[in-house]
Design an enzyme around this catalytic site. Structure first.
Site, PDB file in Angstrom:
ATOM      1  N   CYS A 135       0.863  -1.218  -0.207  1.00  0.00           N
ATOM      2  CA  CYS A 135      -0.008  -0.140   0.091  1.00  0.00           C
ATOM      3  C   CYS A 135       0.839   1.326   0.023  1.00  0.00           C
ATOM      4  O   CYS A 135       0.089   2.323  -0.086  1.00  0.00           O
ATOM      5  CB  CYS A 135      -0.732  -0.067   0.990  1.00  0.00           C
ATOM      6  SG  CYS A 135      -1.915  -1.380   1.276  1.00  0.00           S
ATOM      7  N   HIS A 195      -3.096   7.468   6.420  1.00  0.00           N
ATOM      8  CA  HIS A 195      -3.316   6.437   5.855  1.00  0.00           C
ATOM      9  C   HIS A 195      -4.650   5.788   6.121  1.00  0.00           C
ATOM     10  O   HIS A 195      -5.308   5.362   5.301  1.00  0.00           O
ATOM     11  CB  HIS A 195      -1.806   5.463   6.440  1.00  0.00           C
ATOM     12  CG  HIS A 195      -2.207   3.917   5.785  1.00  0.00           C
ATOM     13  ND1 HIS A 195      -1.851   3.841   4.366  1.00  0.00           N
ATOM     14  CD2 HIS A 195      -2.422   2.829   6.178  1.00  0.00           C
ATOM     15  CE1 HIS A 195      -1.997   2.487   4.098  1.00  0.00           C
ATOM     16  NE2 HIS A 195      -2.202   1.871   5.185  1.00  0.00           N
ATOM     17  N   GLU A 250      -1.579   5.271  14.002  1.00  0.00           N
ATOM     18  CA  GLU A 250      -1.223   6.230  13.219  1.00  0.00           C
ATOM     19  C   GLU A 250      -1.397   7.475  14.092  1.00  0.00           C
ATOM     20  O   GLU A 250      -0.522   8.448  14.094  1.00  0.00           O
ATOM     21  CB  GLU A 250      -1.903   6.452  12.107  1.00  0.00           C
ATOM     22  CG  GLU A 250      -1.537   7.597  11.262  1.00  0.00           C
ATOM     23  CD  GLU A 250      -2.258   7.611   9.738  1.00  0.00           C
ATOM     24  OE1 GLU A 250      -1.802   8.078   8.824  1.00  0.00           O
ATOM     25  OE2 GLU A 250      -3.145   6.681   9.485  1.00  0.00           O
ATOM     26  N   LYS A 303      -9.591   7.856   2.280  1.00  0.00           N
ATOM     27  CA  LYS A 303      -9.981   6.285   1.903  1.00  0.00           C
ATOM     28  C   LYS A 303     -11.614   6.203   2.222  1.00  0.00           C
ATOM     29  O   LYS A 303     -12.187   5.053   1.741  1.00  0.00           O
ATOM     30  CB  LYS A 303      -9.264   5.224   2.759  1.00  0.00           C
ATOM     31  CG  LYS A 303      -7.669   5.419   2.289  1.00  0.00           C
ATOM     32  CD  LYS A 303      -7.036   4.286   3.207  1.00  0.00           C
ATOM     33  CE  LYS A 303      -5.538   4.163   2.609  1.00  0.00           C
ATOM     34  NZ  LYS A 303      -4.822   5.232   2.864  1.00  0.00           N
ATOM     35  N   HIS A 330      -9.874   1.850  -0.302  1.00  0.00           N
ATOM     36  CA  HIS A 330      -8.229   1.517  -0.303  1.00  0.00           C
ATOM     37  C   HIS A 330      -7.780   0.961  -1.414  1.00  0.00           C
ATOM     38  O   HIS A 330      -8.216  -0.193  -1.862  1.00  0.00           O
ATOM     39  CB  HIS A 330      -7.906   0.653   0.813  1.00  0.00           C
ATOM     40  CG  HIS A 330      -6.561   0.664   1.193  1.00  0.00           C
ATOM     41  ND1 HIS A 330      -5.503   0.859   0.477  1.00  0.00           N
ATOM     42  CD2 HIS A 330      -6.004   0.297   2.476  1.00  0.00           C
ATOM     43  CE1 HIS A 330      -4.312   0.740   1.143  1.00  0.00           C
ATOM     44  NE2 HIS A 330      -4.781   0.449   2.058  1.00  0.00           N
ATOM     45  N   PHE A 340       1.111  -3.027   4.400  1.00  0.00           N
ATOM     46  CA  PHE A 340       1.724  -4.473   4.775  1.00  0.00           C
ATOM     47  C   PHE A 340       3.172  -4.899   4.506  1.00  0.00           C
ATOM     48  O   PHE A 340       3.633  -4.522   3.410  1.00  0.00           O
ATOM     49  CB  PHE A 340       0.899  -5.392   4.012  1.00  0.00           C
ATOM     50  CG  PHE A 340      -0.551  -5.736   4.804  1.00  0.00           C
ATOM     51  CD1 PHE A 340      -0.905  -5.058   5.762  1.00  0.00           C
ATOM     52  CD2 PHE A 340      -1.307  -6.560   4.141  1.00  0.00           C
ATOM     53  CE1 PHE A 340      -2.163  -5.216   6.369  1.00  0.00           C
ATOM     54  CE2 PHE A 340      -2.712  -6.975   5.049  1.00  0.00           C
ATOM     55  CZ  PHE A 340      -2.997  -6.253   6.029  1.00  0.00           C
TER      56      PHE A 340
END
Length: 406
Positions: free
Chosen positions: A164, A296, A307, A328, A333, A392
Site C-alpha cells: 500500500c 493512511h 497512526e 479512503k 483503499h 503491509f
C-alpha cells in the site's frame, strides 16, 4: 551539486469518486463517497459486498482496440491519469526532454484482472491456451512501460511494488531523481484494480474488510473498503517549470521512508514515526509548520489508533492544532495506487485551501482524538501537508508537500 527544488505542474486521476481530478475534487469538497455495491465481480459467495469501483468505465472511450487488448485495466488507469496530468502541465516532450524524463509507477498486484482471466480459461473452462498477451498484461511494470510509450520517454522507467506504500515510494523516488539532477521531469504515481474473485476471496480470508463502509478514526469502525483507480503527477524541477512559464500547483518538500522490520501485517508505530520524521528532516520542515496530514487511515482498529499515536509522538502538542483526515472513506483503499490518489488530493487541498473530510465518522474514539475533519470539508490555508502511507510488510513512505513560494 546543489539540490534542486521540485514542483508539481500537473495531476491526473481516475477513481470511484471521479474519472478526472475536477470531478474527484468536487466529491471530496462535498464529502461524497464512492463506496457501494461492486458489480464487476459476483459477490454472492463473498462475505463483503461493498467496494469503491470506477463505475461505467468504458475502455473504448480512451483506447484503440489494439491497446485495450494489450493493457490490463490497472495499466489503462495509469495511462488515463498520466494523460490528464500532462495536459494540465502543458509540457511538450521534445526529443531532448524525453531523454531527461522518468516514469515511476507504483502497484501492489499488477495485472490481476488478466491473470484471473487466464486462471478461468485454464481451470474453469478447461482450455489449453490462454490469451497470447497474458504475460505483458499481467506484468506489474506494464503501467510504467505504457506511460513511457505514450509520451516517448527514454529516461529511467520502472515500477515499485511495496504493497500500500507503492505510489508514495514511486513519487518520492521520482522527487529524489529530479532533486539530485538525474532527470528534469518525471511522471509518477500508481494504479490498482483489485476486483477479481480470487483477490476478493483472499481479502475475505484476512478479515480486515468492513461489511458496509469505511469509517476511519470513528469508534465504530469495522475495517477497510477496497477501491480501484489510478493517479499520476507531473513533477519537474523549478528551473524547468519557470523556463516554460508553467503553473505550479505545489512543491514537493520532502520524502521519508522506513521499514518496521517486525511483522508482515501488524503495523509498528515506531516505523510510522521514523518515516514522518525523515520526511520532515528531508524537507527542512519544523513539525509546527505542518497544517494537514492526509492519513493512511484504513478504518481498521489497529491501524488508525497506531497512526494517531505516531502523529502525537512526532508532533507533540502541535498534533492537536493540525488537521488529519482519511480520504479512503471516500475513494476506498486502492492498495498500491491509493497514495497516488491521496497525493493528488493533498496537492488540490493546498491549491484550493480546503481540508478534505473524513466521511462516515459517527463517534469520537478516545484513542483517535485529533481533528479528523469529520463528515465535511473545511476552508483552511494549508502551507505544509504530509501524505502518509503505511503498508503491509512494514514498509512506510511519507511525502511532504508545501505551498509554492518563489
Amino acid at each position: 551539486m546543489q539540490a534542486r527544488r521540485v514542483v508539481v505542474t500537473g495531476a491526473g486521476v481516475i477513481s470511484a469518486i471521479g474519472k478526472d481530478k475536477g470531478s474527484l475534487w468536487d466529491s471530496v469538497v462535498n464529502c461524497r463517497s464512492g463506496i457501494g455495491p461492486y458489480s464487476t465481480v459476483d459477490s454472492s459467495a463473498i462475505r463483503f459486498k461493498h467496494g469503491a469501483e470506477v463505475k461505467d468505465y468504458d475502455p473504448s472511450a480512451y483506447f484503440e482496440p489494439r491497446d485495450i487488448d494489450t493493457a490490463d485495466r490497472f495499466a489503462q488507469f495509469a495511462v488515463i491519469a498520466a494523460r490528464e496530468a500532462v495536459k494540465q502541465s502543458g509540457i511538450q516532450f521534445t526529443p531532448a526532454l524525453q531523454e531527461r524524463s522518468a516514469v515511476i509507477c507504483g502497484t501492489s498486484i499488477g495485472g490481476v484482472v488478466a491473470q484471473e482471466h487466464a486462471y478461468f480459461d485454464l481451470y474453469k473452462e478447461g482450455k489449453t491456451r490462454v490469451h497470447p498477451l497474458s504475460i505483458p498484461r499481467t506484468m506489474p511494470n506494464s503501467a510504467s512501460s505504457m506511460v513511457s510509450m505514450e509520451f516517448g520517454i527514454h529516461g529511467p522507467v520502472f515500477t515499485i511494488s511495496t504493497a500500500c506504500a507503492s505510489s508514495n515510494h514511486a513519487i518520492g523516488n521520482a522527487y529524489w531523481l529530479l532533486r539530485n539532477g538525474v532527470c528534469d521531469v518525471a511522471l509518477a504515481g500508481g494504479s490498482e484494480t483489485p476486483f477479481t474473485y480470487t483477490f476478493l476471496k483472499s481479502w475475505e480470508a484476512i478479515r480486515v474488510v468492513a461489511p458496509d463502509t469505511c469509517r476511519p478514526f470513528s469508534k465504530d469502525r469495522l475495517g477497510m473498503i477496497l477501491g480501484e483507480g489510478g493517479a499520476m503527477l507531473v513533477l519537474e524541477t523549478l528551473g524547468s517549470a519557470e523556463a516554460r512559464g508553467a503553473t505550479i500547483l505545489a512543491e514537493i518538500a520532502g520524502f521519508g521512508m522506513s521499514s518496521d522490520a517486525s511483522h508482515i501485517t501488524k503495523p509498528d508505530q515506531l516505523g510510522a514515526e521514523r518515516a514522518m520524521r525523515m520526511a520532515l528532516h528531508d524537507g527542512g520542515i519544523a513539525p509546527e509548520e505542518v497544517d494537514y496530514i492526509n492519513a493512511h487511515g484504513t478504518g481498521t482498529a489497529v491501524n488508525d489508533s497506531m497512526e494517531v499515536g505516531a502523529v502525537k509522538n512526532v508532533f507533540g502538542d502541535h498534533a492537536y492544532k493540525l488537521a488529519m483526515s482519511s480520504t479512503k472513506s471516500l475513494h476506498g483503499h486502492i492498495l498500491g495506487g491509493t497514495s497516488a490518489v491521496e497525493a493528488v488530493i493533498t496537492v488540490l487541498a493546498i491549491q484550493h485551501g480546503v481540508l478534505p473530510p473524513t466521511a462516515n465518522h459517527h463517534e469520537v474514539d478516545p484513542e483517535c482524538d485529533l481533528d479528523v475533519v469529520p463528515n465535511a470539508s473545511r476552508k483552511k490555508d494549508i502551507h505544509v501537508a504530509l501524505s502518509n502511507s503505511f503498508a503491509f510488510g512494514g514498509l512506510n513512505a511519507v511525502l511532504a508537500f508545501r505551498k509554492f513560494k518563489p
